[in-house]
Write a protein that holds these residues in place. Sequence first.
Motif, PDB file in Angstrom:
ATOM      1  N   LEU A  13      -6.383  43.956  92.795  1.00 55.14           N
ATOM      2  CA  LEU A  13      -6.064  44.834  91.669  1.00 55.14           C
ATOM      3  C   LEU A  13      -4.723  44.477  91.044  1.00 55.14           C
ATOM      4  CD1 LEU A  13      -7.274  48.313  92.929  1.00 55.14           C
ATOM      5  CD2 LEU A  13      -8.313  46.855  91.210  1.00 55.14           C
ATOM      6  N   ARG A  14      -3.764  44.094  91.874  1.00 55.97           N
ATOM      7  CA  ARG A  14      -2.456  43.691  91.338  1.00 55.97           C
ATOM      8  C   ARG A  14      -2.577  42.403  90.528  1.00 55.97           C
ATOM      9  NH1 ARG A  14       1.176  43.168  96.187  1.00 55.97           N
ATOM     10  NH2 ARG A  14      -0.724  43.316  97.382  1.00 55.97           N
ATOM     11  N   VAL A  15      -3.355  41.449  91.039  1.00 59.81           N
ATOM     12  CA  VAL A  15      -3.546  40.176  90.324  1.00 59.81           C
ATOM     13  C   VAL A  15      -4.257  40.420  88.997  1.00 59.81           C
ATOM     14  CG1 VAL A  15      -4.761  37.974  90.391  1.00 59.81           C
ATOM     15  CG2 VAL A  15      -3.491  38.745  92.395  1.00 59.81           C
ATOM     16  N   LEU A  16      -5.316  41.227  89.013  1.00 57.80           N
ATOM     17  CA  LEU A  16      -6.031  41.529  87.770  1.00 57.80           C
ATOM     18  C   LEU A  16      -5.132  42.267  86.775  1.00 57.80           C
ATOM     19  CD1 LEU A  16      -9.609  42.527  88.945  1.00 57.80           C
ATOM     20  CD2 LEU A  16      -8.992  40.657  87.409  1.00 57.80           C
ATOM     21  N   HIS A  17      -4.295  43.161  87.269  1.00 58.99           N
ATOM     22  CA  HIS A  17      -3.383  43.895  86.389  1.00 58.99           C
ATOM     23  C   HIS A  17      -2.487  42.930  85.617  1.00 58.99           C
ATOM     24  CE1 HIS A  17      -0.522  46.993  85.111  1.00 58.99           C
ATOM     25  NE2 HIS A  17       0.419  46.133  85.463  1.00 58.99           N
ATOM     26  N   TRP A  18      -1.833  42.012  86.340  1.00 61.34           N
ATOM     27  CA  TRP A  18      -0.894  41.106  85.680  1.00 61.34           C
ATOM     28  C   TRP A  18      -1.610  40.039  84.867  1.00 61.34           C
ATOM     29  CZ3 TRP A  18       3.488  42.901  84.674  1.00 61.34           C
ATOM     30  CH2 TRP A  18       4.081  43.832  85.525  1.00 61.34           C
ATOM     31  N   LEU A  19      -2.796  39.617  85.303  1.00 61.14           N
ATOM     32  CA  LEU A  19      -3.584  38.672  84.511  1.00 61.14           C
ATOM     33  C   LEU A  19      -3.992  39.306  83.186  1.00 61.14           C
ATOM     34  CD1 LEU A  19      -5.067  35.965  84.242  1.00 61.14           C
ATOM     35  CD2 LEU A  19      -6.993  37.019  85.449  1.00 61.14           C
ATOM     36  N   LEU A  20      -4.422  40.555  83.225  1.00 66.52           N
ATOM     37  CA  LEU A  20      -4.791  41.248  81.988  1.00 66.52           C
ATOM     38  C   LEU A  20      -3.583  41.468  81.089  1.00 66.52           C
ATOM     39  CD1 LEU A  20      -7.425  43.742  83.368  1.00 66.52           C
ATOM     40  CD2 LEU A  20      -7.804  42.022  81.599  1.00 66.52           C
ATOM     41  N   ALA A  21      -2.431  41.738  81.671  1.00 66.48           N
ATOM     42  CA  ALA A  21      -1.218  41.893  80.862  1.00 66.48           C
ATOM     43  C   ALA A  21      -0.901  40.584  80.136  1.00 66.48           C
ATOM     44  CB  ALA A  21      -0.045  42.313  81.744  1.00 66.48           C
ATOM     45  N   LEU A  22      -1.009  39.470  80.833  1.00 69.29           N
ATOM     46  CA  LEU A  22      -0.767  38.161  80.224  1.00 69.29           C
ATOM     47  C   LEU A  22      -1.797  37.854  79.141  1.00 69.29           C
ATOM     48  CD1 LEU A  22       0.746  35.406  80.249  1.00 69.29           C
ATOM     49  CD2 LEU A  22      -0.943  34.678  81.939  1.00 69.29           C
ATOM     50  N   LEU A  23      -3.069  38.112  79.433  1.00 71.33           N
ATOM     51  CA  LEU A  23      -4.120  37.838  78.457  1.00 71.33           C
ATOM     52  C   LEU A  23      -3.980  38.713  77.217  1.00 71.33           C
ATOM     53  CD1 LEU A  23      -7.230  37.375  80.775  1.00 71.33           C
ATOM     54  CD2 LEU A  23      -6.005  35.604  79.505  1.00 71.33           C
ATOM     55  N   LEU A  59     -13.018  41.361  82.485  1.00 73.51           N
ATOM     56  CA  LEU A  59     -12.046  41.551  83.563  1.00 73.51           C
ATOM     57  C   LEU A  59     -11.640  43.015  83.703  1.00 73.51           C
ATOM     58  CD1 LEU A  59      -9.751  38.422  83.147  1.00 73.51           C
ATOM     59  CD2 LEU A  59     -11.454  38.844  84.924  1.00 73.51           C
ATOM     60  N   THR A  60     -11.605  43.740  82.605  1.00 78.56           N
ATOM     61  CA  THR A  60     -11.286  45.166  82.658  1.00 78.56           C
ATOM     62  C   THR A  60     -12.389  45.939  83.366  1.00 78.56           C
ATOM     63  OG1 THR A  60      -9.991  45.005  80.632  1.00 78.56           O
ATOM     64  CG2 THR A  60     -10.727  47.210  81.280  1.00 78.56           C
ATOM     65  N   VAL A  61     -13.641  45.618  83.065  1.00 78.08           N
ATOM     66  CA  VAL A  61     -14.767  46.263  83.747  1.00 78.08           C
ATOM     67  C   VAL A  61     -14.733  45.931  85.241  1.00 78.08           C
ATOM     68  CG1 VAL A  61     -17.285  46.305  83.942  1.00 78.08           C
ATOM     69  CG2 VAL A  61     -16.212  46.416  81.694  1.00 78.08           C
ATOM     70  N   LEU A  62     -14.446  44.667  85.579  1.00 83.18           N
ATOM     71  CA  LEU A  62     -14.323  44.271  86.981  1.00 83.18           C
ATOM     72  C   LEU A  62     -13.210  45.059  87.662  1.00 83.18           C
ATOM     73  CD1 LEU A  62     -14.953  42.403  89.396  1.00 83.18           C
ATOM     74  CD2 LEU A  62     -13.303  40.792  88.418  1.00 83.18           C
ATOM     75  N   ARG A  63     -12.078  45.179  86.989  1.00 85.60           N
ATOM     76  CA  ARG A  63     -10.941  45.916  87.557  1.00 85.60           C
ATOM     77  C   ARG A  63     -11.299  47.381  87.789  1.00 85.60           C
ATOM     78  NH1 ARG A  63      -5.468  47.571  84.712  1.00 85.60           N
ATOM     79  NH2 ARG A  63      -4.337  48.264  86.536  1.00 85.60           N
ATOM     80  N   LEU A  64     -11.996  47.997  86.858  1.00 85.36           N
ATOM     81  CA  LEU A  64     -12.406  49.392  87.030  1.00 85.36           C
ATOM     82  C   LEU A  64     -13.383  49.548  88.185  1.00 85.36           C
ATOM     83  CD1 LEU A  64     -12.778  50.525  83.324  1.00 85.36           C
ATOM     84  CD2 LEU A  64     -11.046  51.253  84.958  1.00 85.36           C
ATOM     85  N   CYS A  65     -14.327  48.620  88.319  1.00 83.16           N
ATOM     86  CA  CYS A  65     -15.283  48.671  89.436  1.00 83.16           C
ATOM     87  C   CYS A  65     -14.566  48.508  90.769  1.00 83.16           C
ATOM     88  CB  CYS A  65     -16.353  47.596  89.268  1.00 83.16           C
ATOM     89  SG  CYS A  65     -17.473  47.906  87.901  1.00 83.16           S
ATOM     90  N   LEU A  66     -13.631  47.564  90.842  1.00 84.19           N
ATOM     91  CA  LEU A  66     -12.867  47.381  92.076  1.00 84.19           C
ATOM     92  C   LEU A  66     -12.029  48.616  92.386  1.00 84.19           C
ATOM     93  CD1 LEU A  66     -11.638  43.686  91.834  1.00 84.19           C
ATOM     94  CD2 LEU A  66     -13.333  44.625  93.402  1.00 84.19           C
ATOM     95  N   ARG A  67     -11.506  49.235  91.357  1.00 87.06           N
ATOM     96  CA  ARG A  67     -10.680  50.436  91.532  1.00 87.06           C
ATOM     97  C   ARG A  67     -11.481  51.568  92.157  1.00 87.06           C
ATOM     98  NH1 ARG A  67      -8.406  54.475  92.399  1.00 87.06           N
ATOM     99  NH2 ARG A  67      -6.693  55.443  91.313  1.00 87.06           N
ATOM    100  N   LEU A  68     -12.761  51.662  91.799  1.00 88.23           N
ATOM    101  CA  LEU A  68     -13.608  52.710  92.356  1.00 88.23           C
ATOM    102  C   LEU A  68     -14.009  52.433  93.795  1.00 88.23           C
ATOM    103  CD1 LEU A  68     -15.910  53.376  89.281  1.00 88.23           C
ATOM    104  CD2 LEU A  68     -14.072  54.826  90.146  1.00 88.23           C
ATOM    105  N   VAL A  69     -14.070  51.162  94.180  1.00 89.71           N
ATOM    106  CA  VAL A  69     -14.558  50.773  95.499  1.00 89.71           C
ATOM    107  C   VAL A  69     -13.442  50.654  96.532  1.00 89.71           C
ATOM    108  CG1 VAL A  69     -15.707  48.917  96.764  1.00 89.71           C
ATOM    109  CG2 VAL A  69     -16.565  49.600  94.537  1.00 89.71           C
ATOM    110  N   MET A  70     -12.286  50.164  96.123  1.00 91.66           N
ATOM    111  CA  MET A  70     -11.208  49.870  97.066  1.00 91.66           C
ATOM    112  C   MET A  70     -10.353  51.102  97.367  1.00 91.66           C
ATOM    113  SD  MET A  70     -10.009  46.204  95.636  1.00 91.66           S
ATOM    114  CE  MET A  70      -9.794  45.222  97.093  1.00 91.66           C
TER     115      MET A  70
END
Length: 83
Positions: A13-23, A59-70
């Motif tokens: 989740l941290r990696v996706l957060h910063w990757l999305l910020a960069l993108l 990637l946002t949808v992936l991040r939201l799905c991971l957020r619900l599971v983790m």
Amino acid sequence: MRKPVLERYPLPLRVLHWLLALLLAMQFTLGFVAEYGAVRWSEALLRLHFRLGMLILALTVLRLCLRLVMSMPAVDTEEPPGV
């Protein structure tokens, strides 16, 4: 079964957060340059801008799905609630 309590957000989740910020920063830059920059590259930049937008959406949808599971860190009860 209860999820374990963590002190930090999970690494994916941290990696996706910063990757999305960069993108997103790249997305704004591409859109601005395509609109106001070099005219001969604007069509190619707009196509790239659209593809990057689709990647950000996925990637946002992936991040939201991971957020619900983790498991997530516990809420700090001493911190005042947000305004």
